[in-house]
Write a protein that holds these residues in place. Sequence first.
Motif, PDB file in Angstrom:
ATOM      1  N   GLY A 137      78.073  69.265  11.648  1.00 29.24           N
ATOM      2  CA  GLY A 137      76.669  69.298  12.025  1.00 29.24           C
ATOM      3  C   GLY A 137      75.996  70.630  11.804  1.00 29.24           C
ATOM      4  O   GLY A 137      74.794  70.760  11.986  1.00 29.24           O
ATOM      5  N   HIS A 138      76.748  71.629  11.408  1.00 28.81           N
ATOM      6  CA  HIS A 138      76.171  72.954  11.177  1.00 28.81           C
ATOM      7  C   HIS A 138      75.805  73.178   9.724  1.00 28.81           C
ATOM      8  O   HIS A 138      75.289  74.226   9.375  1.00 28.81           O
ATOM      9  N   GLY A 139      76.101  72.221   8.865  1.00 36.29           N
ATOM     10  CA  GLY A 139      75.796  72.390   7.450  1.00 36.29           C
ATOM     11  C   GLY A 139      76.749  73.379   6.812  1.00 36.29           C
ATOM     12  O   GLY A 139      77.924  73.438   7.140  1.00 36.29           O
ATOM     13  N   LEU A 140      76.222  74.182   5.903  1.00 37.64           N
ATOM     14  CA  LEU A 140      77.025  75.182   5.211  1.00 37.64           C
ATOM     15  C   LEU A 140      77.284  76.357   6.140  1.00 37.64           C
ATOM     16  O   LEU A 140      76.361  77.050   6.562  1.00 37.64           O
ATOM     17  N   SER A 141      78.526  76.565   6.474  1.00 35.96           N
ATOM     18  CA  SER A 141      78.897  77.652   7.378  1.00 35.96           C
ATOM     19  C   SER A 141      79.237  78.896   6.561  1.00 35.96           C
ATOM     20  O   SER A 141      80.141  78.877   5.737  1.00 35.96           O
ATOM     21  N   MET A 142      78.492  79.962   6.774  1.00 29.78           N
ATOM     22  CA  MET A 142      78.743  81.202   6.036  1.00 29.78           C
ATOM     23  C   MET A 142      79.439  82.245   6.907  1.00 29.78           C
ATOM     24  O   MET A 142      79.404  83.419   6.611  1.00 29.78           O
ATOM     25  N   ASP A 143      80.041  81.812   7.989  1.00 32.46           N
ATOM     26  CA  ASP A 143      80.801  82.754   8.788  1.00 32.46           C
ATOM     27  C   ASP A 143      82.283  82.453   8.606  1.00 32.46           C
ATOM     28  O   ASP A 143      82.673  81.389   8.179  1.00 32.46           O
ATOM     29  N   GLY A 144      83.107  83.404   8.888  1.00 36.40           N
ATOM     30  CA  GLY A 144      84.539  83.209   8.737  1.00 36.40           C
ATOM     31  C   GLY A 144      85.105  84.014   7.587  1.00 36.40           C
ATOM     32  O   GLY A 144      84.402  84.727   6.870  1.00 36.40           O
ATOM     33  N   MET A 145      86.389  83.854   7.401  1.00 39.48           N
ATOM     34  CA  MET A 145      87.115  84.656   6.425  1.00 39.48           C
ATOM     35  C   MET A 145      86.973  84.141   4.998  1.00 39.48           C
ATOM     36  O   MET A 145      86.942  84.932   4.059  1.00 39.48           O
ATOM     37  N   VAL A 146      86.870  82.835   4.796  1.00 38.93           N
ATOM     38  CA  VAL A 146      86.807  82.292   3.433  1.00 38.93           C
ATOM     39  C   VAL A 146      85.576  82.811   2.685  1.00 38.93           C
ATOM     40  O   VAL A 146      85.707  83.337   1.575  1.00 38.93           O
ATOM     41  N   PRO A 147      84.356  82.721   3.258  1.00 37.88           N
ATOM     42  CA  PRO A 147      83.206  83.273   2.534  1.00 37.88           C
ATOM     43  C   PRO A 147      83.313  84.781   2.312  1.00 37.88           C
ATOM     44  O   PRO A 147      82.894  85.290   1.269  1.00 37.88           O
ATOM     45  N   MET A 148      83.912  85.484   3.275  1.00 33.11           N
ATOM     46  CA  MET A 148      84.073  86.927   3.116  1.00 33.11           C
ATOM     47  C   MET A 148      84.982  87.234   1.922  1.00 33.11           C
ATOM     48  O   MET A 148      84.664  88.082   1.092  1.00 33.11           O
ATOM     49  N   TYR A 149      86.117  86.517   1.815  1.00 33.71           N
ATOM     50  CA  TYR A 149      87.023  86.738   0.691  1.00 33.71           C
ATOM     51  C   TYR A 149      86.364  86.366  -0.628  1.00 33.71           C
ATOM     52  O   TYR A 149      86.576  87.035  -1.651  1.00 33.71           O
ATOM     53  N   LEU A 150      85.570  85.291  -0.660  1.00 30.16           N
ATOM     54  CA  LEU A 150      84.879  84.903  -1.887  1.00 30.16           C
ATOM     55  C   LEU A 150      83.854  85.951  -2.303  1.00 30.16           C
ATOM     56  O   LEU A 150      83.722  86.274  -3.489  1.00 30.16           O
ATOM     57  N   LEU A 151      83.123  86.491  -1.341  1.00 26.29           N
ATOM     58  CA  LEU A 151      82.160  87.550  -1.655  1.00 26.29           C
ATOM     59  C   LEU A 151      82.872  88.812  -2.151  1.00 26.29           C
ATOM     60  O   LEU A 151      82.421  89.454  -3.101  1.00 26.29           O
ATOM     61  N   MET A 152      83.980  89.162  -1.523  1.00 21.08           N
ATOM     62  CA  MET A 152      84.722  90.339  -1.966  1.00 21.08           C
ATOM     63  C   MET A 152      85.262  90.134  -3.375  1.00 21.08           C
ATOM     64  O   MET A 152      85.253  91.055  -4.194  1.00 21.08           O
ATOM     65  N   SER A 153      85.701  88.913  -3.676  1.00 21.57           N
ATOM     66  CA  SER A 153      86.171  88.608  -5.015  1.00 21.57           C
ATOM     67  C   SER A 153      85.040  88.745  -6.029  1.00 21.57           C
ATOM     68  O   SER A 153      85.223  89.303  -7.111  1.00 21.57           O
ATOM     69  N   ALA A 154      83.848  88.263  -5.671  1.00 26.79           N
ATOM     70  CA  ALA A 154      82.702  88.368  -6.581  1.00 26.79           C
ATOM     71  C   ALA A 154      82.286  89.820  -6.781  1.00 26.79           C
ATOM     72  O   ALA A 154      81.991  90.241  -7.904  1.00 26.79           O
ATOM     73  N   PHE A 155      82.268  90.612  -5.721  1.00 25.17           N
ATOM     74  CA  PHE A 155      81.861  92.008  -5.837  1.00 25.17           C
ATOM     75  C   PHE A 155      82.845  92.835  -6.662  1.00 25.17           C
ATOM     76  O   PHE A 155      82.459  93.815  -7.295  1.00 25.17           O
ATOM     77  N   HIS A 156      84.117  92.450  -6.648  1.00 26.95           N
ATOM     78  CA  HIS A 156      85.125  93.185  -7.406  1.00 26.95           C
ATOM     79  C   HIS A 156      85.326  92.638  -8.812  1.00 26.95           C
ATOM     80  O   HIS A 156      86.212  93.094  -9.533  1.00 26.95           O
ATOM     81  N   SER A 157      84.531  91.673  -9.236  1.00 32.46           N
ATOM     82  CA  SER A 157      84.711  91.070 -10.555  1.00 32.46           C
ATOM     83  C   SER A 157      84.197  91.950 -11.694  1.00 32.46           C
ATOM     84  O   SER A 157      84.402  91.630 -12.859  1.00 32.46           O
ATOM     85  N   ALA A 158      83.546  93.050 -11.402  1.00 31.46           N
ATOM     86  CA  ALA A 158      83.023  93.933 -12.451  1.00 31.46           C
ATOM     87  C   ALA A 158      84.127  94.442 -13.373  1.00 31.46           C
ATOM     88  O   ALA A 158      83.918  94.586 -14.577  1.00 31.46           O
ATOM     89  N   ALA A 159      85.304  94.689 -12.845  1.00 28.69           N
ATOM     90  CA  ALA A 159      86.417  95.159 -13.683  1.00 28.69           C
ATOM     91  C   ALA A 159      86.786  94.107 -14.720  1.00 28.69           C
ATOM     92  O   ALA A 159      87.104  94.445 -15.868  1.00 28.69           O
ATOM     93  N   TRP A 160      86.725  92.844 -14.347  1.00 27.94           N
ATOM     94  CA  TRP A 160      87.022  91.769 -15.296  1.00 27.94           C
ATOM     95  C   TRP A 160      85.892  91.619 -16.300  1.00 27.94           C
ATOM     96  O   TRP A 160      86.135  91.326 -17.472  1.00 27.94           O
ATOM     97  N   LEU A 161      84.663  91.786 -15.860  1.00 31.48           N
ATOM     98  CA  LEU A 161      83.524  91.649 -16.772  1.00 31.48           C
ATOM     99  C   LEU A 161      83.521  92.743 -17.836  1.00 31.48           C
ATOM    100  O   LEU A 161      83.048  92.524 -18.946  1.00 31.48           O
ATOM    101  N   ARG A 162      84.075  93.913 -17.499  1.00 37.76           N
ATOM    102  CA  ARG A 162      84.168  95.000 -18.475  1.00 37.76           C
ATOM    103  C   ARG A 162      85.148  94.686 -19.593  1.00 37.76           C
ATOM    104  O   ARG A 162      85.098  95.294 -20.664  1.00 37.76           O
ATOM    105  N   LEU A 163      86.056  93.752 -19.358  1.00 31.36           N
ATOM    106  CA  LEU A 163      87.034  93.387 -20.377  1.00 31.36           C
ATOM    107  C   LEU A 163      86.443  92.491 -21.450  1.00 31.36           C
ATOM    108  O   LEU A 163      87.022  92.336 -22.520  1.00 31.36           O
ATOM    109  N   ILE A 164      85.295  91.864 -21.161  1.00 29.91           N
ATOM    110  CA  ILE A 164      84.659  90.995 -22.142  1.00 29.91           C
ATOM    111  C   ILE A 164      84.171  91.860 -23.299  1.00 29.91           C
ATOM    112  O   ILE A 164      83.476  92.850 -23.087  1.00 29.91           O
ATOM    113  N   PRO A 165      84.535  91.486 -24.518  1.00 31.17           N
ATOM    114  CA  PRO A 165      84.122  92.295 -25.682  1.00 31.17           C
ATOM    115  C   PRO A 165      82.602  92.443 -25.746  1.00 31.17           C
ATOM    116  O   PRO A 165      81.846  91.524 -25.483  1.00 31.17           O
TER     117      PRO A 165
END
Length: 86
Positions: free
Chosen positions: A54-82
């Motif tokens: 009944g709360h809809g999309l829950s943005m609290d908790g560890m899963v969204p935090m880990y996903l955001l941290m993964s997205a923020f750290h993806s710059a190193a992978w993007l630099r590998l793209i030719p």
Amino acid sequence: MSDVHPAGVGCDGREAASHLARWLGLAATPTFAVMAVLTAVFSGGSADMLCNAGHGLSMDGMVPMYLLMSAFHSAAWLRLIPGRRA
């Protein structure tokens, strides 16, 4: 003691630290993604599902935090793209 250094390591260790930082940057994104999946699979169970109903999309908790941290750290992978390398 002799002044023998492994290949690619400068006398002051700056090259080694730079190399290690690059590898740590690449390791962060998949590590956080795996942590998000493991947390989603093994946490709470049915009690968490009932509490979040009944709360809809829950943005609290560890899963969204880990996903955001993964997205923020993806710059190193993007630099590998030719063509994106500075």
